[in-house]
Each structure stands twice: as structure tokens, then as C-alpha cells.
Design a protein around this motif. Structure first.
Motif, PDB file in Angstrom:
ATOM      1  N   LEU A   1      -3.660 -25.669  19.181  1.00 50.99           N
ATOM      2  CA  LEU A   1      -3.897 -25.773  17.744  1.00 50.99           C
ATOM      3  C   LEU A   1      -4.745 -24.621  17.219  1.00 50.99           C
ATOM      4  CD1 LEU A   1      -4.624 -29.607  17.377  1.00 50.99           C
ATOM      5  CD2 LEU A   1      -2.473 -28.397  16.928  1.00 50.99           C
ATOM      6  N   GLY A   2      -5.227 -23.771  18.118  1.00 50.48           N
ATOM      7  CA  GLY A   2      -6.039 -22.645  17.696  1.00 50.48           C
ATOM      8  C   GLY A   2      -7.507 -22.955  17.564  1.00 50.48           C
ATOM      9  N   GLN A   3      -7.973 -23.953  18.286  1.00 50.35           N
ATOM     10  CA  GLN A   3      -9.374 -24.365  18.203  1.00 50.35           C
ATOM     11  C   GLN A   3     -10.133 -23.991  19.473  1.00 50.35           C
ATOM     12  OE1 GLN A   3      -9.192 -28.415  15.541  1.00 50.35           O
ATOM     13  NE2 GLN A   3      -8.686 -28.605  17.695  1.00 50.35           N
ATOM     14  N   LEU A   4     -11.418 -23.681  19.306  1.00 52.58           N
ATOM     15  CA  LEU A   4     -12.358 -23.596  20.420  1.00 52.58           C
ATOM     16  C   LEU A   4     -13.317 -24.764  20.254  1.00 52.58           C
ATOM     17  CD1 LEU A   4     -13.756 -22.289  22.861  1.00 52.58           C
ATOM     18  CD2 LEU A   4     -15.033 -20.851  21.250  1.00 52.58           C
ATOM     19  N   THR A   5     -13.368 -25.610  21.265  1.00 52.01           N
ATOM     20  CA  THR A   5     -14.135 -26.851  21.185  1.00 52.01           C
ATOM     21  C   THR A   5     -15.131 -26.913  22.330  1.00 52.01           C
ATOM     22  OG1 THR A   5     -12.182 -27.926  20.226  1.00 52.01           O
ATOM     23  CG2 THR A   5     -13.941 -29.360  20.990  1.00 52.01           C
TER      24      THR A   5
ATOM     25  N   PRO B   1      -4.395 -18.800  21.086  1.00 49.66           N
ATOM     26  CA  PRO B   1      -5.426 -18.421  22.055  1.00 49.66           C
ATOM     27  C   PRO B   1      -4.946 -18.642  23.486  1.00 49.66           C
ATOM     28  CG  PRO B   1      -5.966 -20.548  21.088  1.00 49.66           C
ATOM     29  CD  PRO B   1      -4.767 -20.014  20.336  1.00 49.66           C
ATOM     30  N   GLY B   2      -5.243 -17.671  24.348  1.00 47.64           N
ATOM     31  CA  GLY B   2      -4.820 -17.764  25.737  1.00 47.64           C
ATOM     32  C   GLY B   2      -5.998 -17.858  26.679  1.00 47.64           C
ATOM     33  N   ALA B   3      -6.471 -16.708  27.131  1.00 47.59           N
ATOM     34  CA  ALA B   3      -7.576 -16.677  28.085  1.00 47.59           C
ATOM     35  C   ALA B   3      -8.908 -16.908  27.391  1.00 47.59           C
ATOM     36  CB  ALA B   3      -7.594 -15.337  28.817  1.00 47.59           C
TER      37      ALA B   3
ATOM     38  N   PHE C   1     -18.243 -16.540  23.683  1.00 45.59           N
ATOM     39  CA  PHE C   1     -17.046 -16.396  24.501  1.00 45.59           C
ATOM     40  C   PHE C   1     -16.108 -15.359  23.907  1.00 45.59           C
ATOM     41  CE2 PHE C   1     -18.663 -20.517  25.553  1.00 45.59           C
ATOM     42  CZ  PHE C   1     -18.392 -20.664  26.903  1.00 45.59           C
ATOM     43  N   LEU C   2     -15.268 -14.797  24.781  1.00 45.06           N
ATOM     44  CA  LEU C   2     -14.183 -13.939  24.358  1.00 45.06           C
ATOM     45  C   LEU C   2     -12.880 -14.722  24.500  1.00 45.06           C
ATOM     46  CD1 LEU C   2     -15.114 -10.560  26.087  1.00 45.06           C
ATOM     47  CD2 LEU C   2     -15.870 -11.456  23.867  1.00 45.06           C
ATOM     48  N   VAL C   3     -12.037 -14.614  23.477  1.00 45.08           N
ATOM     49  CA  VAL C   3     -10.763 -15.320  23.462  1.00 45.08           C
ATOM     50  C   VAL C   3      -9.658 -14.306  23.189  1.00 45.08           C
ATOM     51  CG1 VAL C   3      -9.401 -17.148  22.394  1.00 45.08           C
ATOM     52  CG2 VAL C   3     -11.887 -17.373  22.533  1.00 45.08           C
ATOM     53  N   SER C   4      -8.622 -14.334  24.005  1.00 49.01           N
ATOM     54  CA  SER C   4      -7.472 -13.469  23.734  1.00 49.01           C
ATOM     55  C   SER C   4      -6.531 -14.203  22.787  1.00 49.01           C
ATOM     56  CB  SER C   4      -6.742 -13.099  25.033  1.00 49.01           C
ATOM     57  OG  SER C   4      -6.174 -14.248  25.633  1.00 49.01           O
ATOM     58  N   GLU C   5      -6.172 -13.537  21.691  1.00 49.80           N
ATOM     59  CA  GLU C   5      -5.247 -14.084  20.711  1.00 49.80           C
ATOM     60  C   GLU C   5      -3.905 -13.384  20.849  1.00 49.80           C
ATOM     61  OE1 GLU C   5      -7.348 -15.739  16.775  1.00 49.80           O
ATOM     62  OE2 GLU C   5      -7.409 -13.559  16.967  1.00 49.80           O
ATOM     63  N   LEU C   6      -2.961 -14.073  21.459  1.00 46.60           N
ATOM     64  CA  LEU C   6      -1.645 -13.474  21.645  1.00 46.60           C
ATOM     65  C   LEU C   6      -0.908 -13.357  20.322  1.00 46.60           C
ATOM     66  CD1 LEU C   6      -0.530 -15.279  24.928  1.00 46.60           C
ATOM     67  CD2 LEU C   6      -1.636 -13.056  24.667  1.00 46.60           C
ATOM     68  N   GLY C   7      -1.197 -14.256  19.385  1.00 48.29           N
ATOM     69  CA  GLY C   7      -0.506 -14.219  18.114  1.00 48.29           C
ATOM     70  C   GLY C   7      -0.904 -13.063  17.219  1.00 48.29           C
TER      71      GLY C   7
END
Length: 324
Positions: free
Chosen positions: A151-155, A173-175, A185-191
Motif C-alpha cells: 500500500l506504500g506505507q512504512l509502519t 516500496p521494495g527494500a 530508514f532508506l526505502v527503494s521506490e521501484l515506482g
């Protein structure tokens, strides 16, 4: 550029890990087994009778923890090959996991829509229910779990059960990995083809102002520099001081990234069937041309490069000079 066969006959080698002395351990998904290969290339079957073993990790006590996808189990395998079930009945299609420094394992169950903690004391506890679409998770030593979902959330959920959505609107979001400076945190956004930082307060920013097209893998060297491999064929370095620089471009269908002790990068390229070494100045050289499309790549403690064949049954070893 010469190859030596490290081990053969392992059907669908999904999970690979290495111990401190350089022994390689490989799960065979369709072979339902766990294999050990010594640094000298001597292969043996450590355990059989597994049920779709997917991932393998080495626990602090030296045992191996294996996820049995088909039987919804986590099993322990001793160095002598004795298999015991750590937990069953509480796992339903486990898809993501992480461990704290004490060896407690946290598992995301896709079908059951929950998080389960597998304690080093053998205990099993459902940490949280009602979670679904988990893409990756990260656990800290105090028991706090962070995860990104479809859903595109970081929880975040703390050890006492307090739950909070830190941010929404992440694009595929992937990794998920802790930031090297400890700030969130670092989040990879494939979109959106980028890496984003989410700090402890949930504030989102473009990581170092840089955009990363189709970020596929992120690796950190011993000094804390981040290297980001893009599927579009380039590697970006984000230094500890925040400076962003292009290491190399023009890679052909890169799949995975590893870092040697010297700091040189190793990249597996699918279409060219090659392993390439990129030095600190961005100069690329072919380590070996393979008779198969490479997938995962890692560097063993002895400096050899271990590479798995995509959809194959073999793991190969190439020494750091490319010789047999």
C-alpha cells in the motif's frame, strides 16, 4: 576468467549463506535438502526431508535456521545435520524475515497476515495481526519492527504493541534498510526510481537529493558508503558525508552486486552472462564469462566469488583473479 564448478546437482538453489571459515550452505528448493560445501569444494548433503526450503541463516548458536515454504515451518539444522522443528502451525507462507543480534527471528506470514517472533529459547509469539502485503521488514534489538507494504506505507510497531504508520504514499516500496547514519530508514521506490529516507518522525525526503532509476540492490562497504545498483545499468555511490557520485554506467542487465574486501565491486550481468569487477576509479573488467545467466553473487571470506545460476542447479566459484 576461468570457472571452476563449486557444487553441482543442487536443484533450485534458493538460499545461500557462508560461515566464518568459508563453508557454503545452499538450500535446494525442489530437492528438499540443505547442502554444505567446504572451501576445498567438497560437497555433502547436510540434511534431507525438508519441505521446499527457501531461505537459510546461521543462528548465533551455530545452528542453521531454514524456512520450509511448503510445510509452513521454520526448522533448525545442527552442524551434524540433525533437523528439528522450531515452529509450525504459526507460519503460513512466510515471505519476509529478519533477526536481532540475540538471534530471535521475526517472520512475516502472508497468508496468516501476522508477525511471529521465534525466540532463541524456543518460544513462539504472535507479535502483531492484521498485516498484509509486506514487502520487507527490519527489526531492532529492542523488538521494534518496521516494515513496508504494497500500500506504500512504512509502519512501526514497538515491543509493547504500540503501532504507528510513519508515512504513506511510497511508490512500490521494495527494500528497507537502516540509514547508515542512524537517522531513520532508506526505502527503494521501484515506482518512482529513487531511494527515499524516512526519519524517526516519519518525515520523507529524497535521499541525498538523488534519483535512482529502477534501484535493484543496495550494498554498504566497511566505511559506510552506500552503493546502489540500478537495473538500467549504472551504479551510484552515496558517501558517508552525503556526496553522490556515479561509479559506472553502461552495465548490461545487471542482477546483483557484491563488495570485495579491497572495496572493488562485483556485478553479475544477465544478458552478457558475465561477472564484472569495478575498481574504485570506476574502471570495469570482465572477471569471467559464464555459460549461464548469473543471478545472486557474493564474496566468500577467502576472497572467492560465488555465483548462482539463474534457474539452474549449480553454484560456481571463481577466485579473485578469475583463475581456477
Amino acid at each position: 576468467g576461468q570457472l571452476s564448478t563449486f557444487v553441482t546437482g543442487i536443484a533450485q538453489p534458493y538460499g545461500i549463506t557462508i560461515d566464518a571459515v568459508g563453508n557454503l550452505y545452499v538450500t535446494s528448493f525442489s530437492g528438499n535438502s540443505l547442502h554444505k560445501v567446504t572451501p576445498a569444494g567438497v560437497a555433502s548433503t547436510l540434511a534431507t526431508g525438508l519441505a521446499g526450503p527457501y531461505d537459510v541463516k546461521i543462528a548465533p548458536n551455530g545452528n542453521f535456521v531454514v524456512s520450509n515454504y511448503n510445510s509452513n515451518q521454520i526448522v533448525s539444522v545442527t552442524p551434524a545435520g540433525v533437523v528439528s522443528v522450531l515452529v509450525e502451525g504459526a507460519l503460513h507462507q512466510p515471505i519476509a524475515l529478519d533477526a536481532d543480534s540475540a538471534g530471535n527471528l521475526y517472520v512475516a506470514n502472508d497468508l496468516a497476515k501476522n508477525f511471529v517472533k521465534l525466540g532463541v529459547d524456543g518460544s513462539t509469539r504472535t507479535v502483531l495481526t492484521g498485516v498484509s502485503g509486506v514487502n520487507d521488514l527490519s527489526v531492532s534489538d529492542d523488538g521494534t519492527i518496521h516494515w513496508v507494504d504494497q500500500l506504500g506505507q512504512l509502519t512501526r510497531v514497538t515491543a509493547d504493541g504500540s503501532q504507528a504508520v510513519l508515512t504513506t504514499g511510497l511508490s512500490a516500496p521494495g527494500a528497507l534498510t537502516p540509514a547508515p547514519d542512524g537517522n531513520g530508514f532508506l526505502v527503494s521506490e521501484l515506482g518512482q526510481n529513487r531511494i527515499r529516507r524516512v526519519d524517526a518522525a516519519g518525515l520523507v525526503s529524497l535521499y541525498n537529493g538523488a534519483q535512482f532509476v529502477q534501484p535493484r540492490a543496495m550494498r554498504m562497504d566497511a566505511a559506510g558508503n552506500q552503493f546502489i545498483l540500478a537495473q538500467t545499468g549504472y551504479i551510484t555511490k552515496v558517501a558517508v558525508d552525503g556526496q553522490v557520485s556515479r561509479v559506472i554506467s553502461g552495465l548490461n542487465s545487471p542482477h546483483d552486486l557484491a563488495i570485495e574486501q579491497s572495496g572493488d565491486l562485483i556485478v553479475s550481468e544477465n544478458q552478457l552472462r558475465q561477472l564484472k569487477r569495478i575498481d574504485r576509479n570506476g574502471n570495469a573488467s570482465v572477471v569471467v564469462t559464464l555459460p549461464f545467466s548469473p543471478s545472486a553473487v557474493t564474496v566468500a571470506p577467502n576472497g572467492n566469488i560465488l555465483v548462482a545460476a539463474l534457474n539452474g542447479t549449480e553454484v560456481f566459484s571463481v577466485d579473485s583473479a578469475g583463475a581456477v
